[in-house]
Design an enzyme around this catalytic site. Sequence first.
Site, short mmCIF file in Angstrom:
data_model
loop_
_atom_site.label_atom_id
_atom_site.label_comp_id
_atom_site.label_asym_id
_atom_site.label_seq_id
_atom_site.Cartn_x
_atom_site.Cartn_y
_atom_site.Cartn_z
N CYS A 125 -2.63 1.18 9.44
CA CYS A 125 -3.49 0.01 9.60
C CYS A 125 -3.82 -0.23 11.07
O CYS A 125 -4.89 -0.71 11.40
CB CYS A 125 -2.85 -1.22 8.98
SG CYS A 125 -1.17 -1.49 9.51
N LYS A 141 4.81 -5.19 -6.39
CA LYS A 141 3.97 -4.16 -7.00
C LYS A 141 3.66 -3.08 -5.97
O LYS A 141 2.85 -3.27 -5.07
CB LYS A 141 2.65 -4.71 -7.54
CG LYS A 141 2.00 -3.66 -8.45
CD LYS A 141 0.52 -3.82 -8.65
CE LYS A 141 -0.31 -3.21 -7.56
NZ LYS A 141 -0.20 -1.73 -7.45
N PRO A 142 4.32 -1.94 -6.11
CA PRO A 142 4.02 -0.83 -5.19
C PRO A 142 2.60 -0.31 -5.45
O PRO A 142 2.00 -0.59 -6.49
CB PRO A 142 5.05 0.24 -5.58
CG PRO A 142 6.11 -0.48 -6.35
CD PRO A 142 5.42 -1.62 -7.04
N LYS A 151 -8.62 -12.38 13.13
CA LYS A 151 -9.91 -12.13 12.49
C LYS A 151 -9.75 -11.55 11.09
O LYS A 151 -8.87 -12.00 10.33
CB LYS A 151 -10.77 -11.24 13.42
CG LYS A 151 -11.16 -11.97 14.72
CD LYS A 151 -11.43 -11.02 15.87
CE LYS A 151 -12.79 -10.32 15.78
NZ LYS A 151 -13.00 -9.48 16.98
N SER A 183 -6.37 -3.26 1.83
CA SER A 183 -7.72 -3.30 2.37
C SER A 183 -8.22 -4.73 2.53
O SER A 183 -7.82 -5.64 1.80
CB SER A 183 -8.67 -2.54 1.44
OG SER A 183 -8.69 -3.14 0.16
N GLU A 219 -13.16 0.87 8.65
CA GLU A 219 -11.86 1.53 8.64
C GLU A 219 -11.95 2.81 7.81
O GLU A 219 -12.38 2.77 6.65
CB GLU A 219 -10.81 0.59 8.05
CG GLU A 219 -9.42 1.17 8.14
CD GLU A 219 -8.35 0.17 7.71
OE1 GLU A 219 -8.44 -0.36 6.59
OE2 GLU A 219 -7.41 -0.06 8.48
N GLU A 273 -1.97 -8.71 5.40
CA GLU A 273 -1.97 -7.75 6.50
C GLU A 273 -2.99 -6.69 6.11
O GLU A 273 -2.72 -5.86 5.23
CB GLU A 273 -0.57 -7.16 6.71
CG GLU A 273 -0.39 -6.61 8.10
CD GLU A 273 -0.79 -5.17 8.22
OE1 GLU A 273 -2.00 -4.90 8.41
OE2 GLU A 273 0.10 -4.32 8.12
N PRO A 301 0.81 -1.21 0.00
CA PRO A 301 0.00 0.00 0.00
C PRO A 301 0.85 1.28 0.00
O PRO A 301 2.07 1.22 -0.06
CB PRO A 301 -0.78 -0.13 1.29
CG PRO A 301 0.21 -0.75 2.23
CD PRO A 301 1.07 -1.66 1.38
N TRP A 302 0.16 2.39 0.17
CA TRP A 302 0.77 3.71 -0.04
C TRP A 302 1.07 4.45 1.27
O TRP A 302 1.55 5.57 1.23
CB TRP A 302 -0.16 4.57 -0.89
CG TRP A 302 -1.62 4.39 -0.55
CD1 TRP A 302 -2.54 3.64 -1.23
CD2 TRP A 302 -2.33 4.94 0.58
NE1 TRP A 302 -3.77 3.69 -0.61
CE2 TRP A 302 -3.67 4.49 0.49
CE3 TRP A 302 -1.98 5.79 1.63
CZ2 TRP A 302 -4.64 4.84 1.43
CZ3 TRP A 302 -2.94 6.13 2.57
CH2 TRP A 302 -4.26 5.66 2.46
N GLU A 318 -0.09 2.22 -6.65
CA GLU A 318 -0.01 3.12 -7.81
C GLU A 318 0.09 4.59 -7.39
O GLU A 318 0.55 5.42 -8.16
CB GLU A 318 -1.21 2.89 -8.75
CG GLU A 318 -2.59 3.06 -8.13
CD GLU A 318 -3.15 1.74 -7.56
OE1 GLU A 318 -2.36 0.94 -7.01
OE2 GLU A 318 -4.38 1.54 -7.66
N TRP A 351 4.26 -8.92 13.63
CA TRP A 351 3.22 -7.96 13.24
C TRP A 351 2.19 -8.67 12.37
O TRP A 351 2.54 -9.28 11.35
CB TRP A 351 3.86 -6.81 12.44
CG TRP A 351 2.89 -5.74 12.10
CD1 TRP A 351 2.12 -5.65 10.97
CD2 TRP A 351 2.55 -4.61 12.91
NE1 TRP A 351 1.30 -4.54 11.03
CE2 TRP A 351 1.56 -3.88 12.21
CE3 TRP A 351 2.96 -4.15 14.16
CZ2 TRP A 351 0.99 -2.72 12.71
CZ3 TRP A 351 2.40 -2.99 14.65
CH2 TRP A 351 1.43 -2.29 13.93
#
Length: 493
Positions: free
Chosen positions: A291, A182-183, A459, A236, A389, A257, A157-158, A185, A455
């Site tokens: 997160c 894959k970073p 659930k 997500s 979230e 994660e 993620p970013w 975008e 980490w």
Amino acid sequence: MSTTAKPTVKSYQNYINGQWVASSSGETFPVYDPSTEEVIAHVASATAADVDIAVKAARAAFDSGPWAQTTAQDRGRILFKIADKIRQNTAMLAELEARNCGKPIVEAEYDLADVATCFEYYGGLANKVTGHVNPVPANALSFTLREPMGVAAQIIPWNFPLLMAAWKLAPAIAAGCTCVLKPAEQTPLTAMELANWFEEVGLPPGVVNVVNGVGEVTGAALVAHPGVDKVAFTGSAAVGKIIVKSAADTLKRVTLELGGKSPNVFFADADWEAAVDGALFGVFINQGEVCSAGSRVLVEKKIYTKFVEAMTEKAKRIKLGPPLDRDTKMGPLVSKEQYDRVTSYLEIGKKEAKTAIGGGRAKAFAKGYYVEPTIFYDVQNSARIAREEIFGPVASVIPFENEAEAIRISNDTPYGLAAAVWTRDIYKAFRVVKSIRAGIVWVNHMQPTYVEAPWGGYKQSGFGRELGPWGLEEYLETKQVFVNLDETPIGWY
Ligand code: NAI
Ligand code: MG
């Protein structure tokens, strides 16, 4: 305002099999500075065909390249060299990170230190992987070999772009896997700068590939590719579920994660100053794009009203500003999409609860995705702002009567990534620690994260663990070897 000169708009290609290559479609996508809304780079979009080339390169490097012959010590040395490059280039990388994702430069510098430490940690761990001798009956020897899982697809993620790349790449390289990263975008730039050094630090072609593009195209092609053995994903919960389904077709190993709605629980006997600080830090650090954000602030009724007031007073002093200003404590959100998502939740929150502070766009800024730090209080745990979230600077404060109720509310969520509890009573602290179903529980703090400790979530916050030896395990298979020491034939037929 920042006085740093405007950087030139750079172009990046994808890094596949040791080469920088354009997209097979010729297409690129723009990357923005969320504080100015201006384009700062163009990046080649990797198509499914490009992903196929990258996976095949990773496959070949794993199956028949020199990588399989490298020793664990060699791989460790490569990781130390990557860490050195990061330490030597921290200023450049931190500035690029802050500029691209909007986080304050001081926080970006902390992230970069963690990035280097992560590569060093796994550099040190690489040659400490050992098997077991298994106590089978006489006349036989049984032992286990730990072998790399193979080709790892790593989708990140970013919110902590280069740190998430490090959490994925470092253990995979230590294990002897090959990678296609894959970073996100929104924030590919620091990962692309990192790729610049791969050849120099001694990674053979194909061992680490970096492909860019939107999740639905580039990410989905990667997850579906039959040449991939393992998918590691941070993002997500919605996309995590899509990934599990897609990976099921070839039974890829998956670690996830995902997000959270983590409770930050304050008892009346907590150290007051530390608690108020901790409530704000827990949810507002990195603009709340975390997160493990302590987005549900649970406060014992005895101190509830005063606590909300104290949080509010202190939140007024949080300095919003351009990411590159050293006194900025909160920058813009990462993207227009995230800004729209968060501000839509602010509208929901204003209907569902009472607003102590914030609730909209930060009006001091004509441009940029700035959102006011927002505190909602008298929030019902059933409200959307307590269940979903938000991933922005939004606290939902919920009162509780006693310890039992604090535990019940804490666990009443589909998520289970993290939690924190604040009290001076160690009996109560550890009872709560044991009762909360979450992968990380902090006592009298929230958010400190160390590469030595695991980490990951319970659930719907995902499965598998990153960091520490646990993170390396997720890139290893276990092979049982049985050696017959008895020369007499089996004699069965
Ligand atoms: P996302 O989950 O869509 O994106 C994360 C990564 O997954 C990106 O690299 C994206 O390109 C990729 N991706 C997206 N769809 C994919 C697909 N179908 N197949 C393969 N890869 C795919 O997250 P997004 O849209 O940026 O943010 C939405 C929400 O997700 C946030 O508001 C937040 O709640 C949550 N989130 C959680 C993060 C965490 O650290 N756990 C990080 C980022 C977002
Ligand atoms: Mg998405």
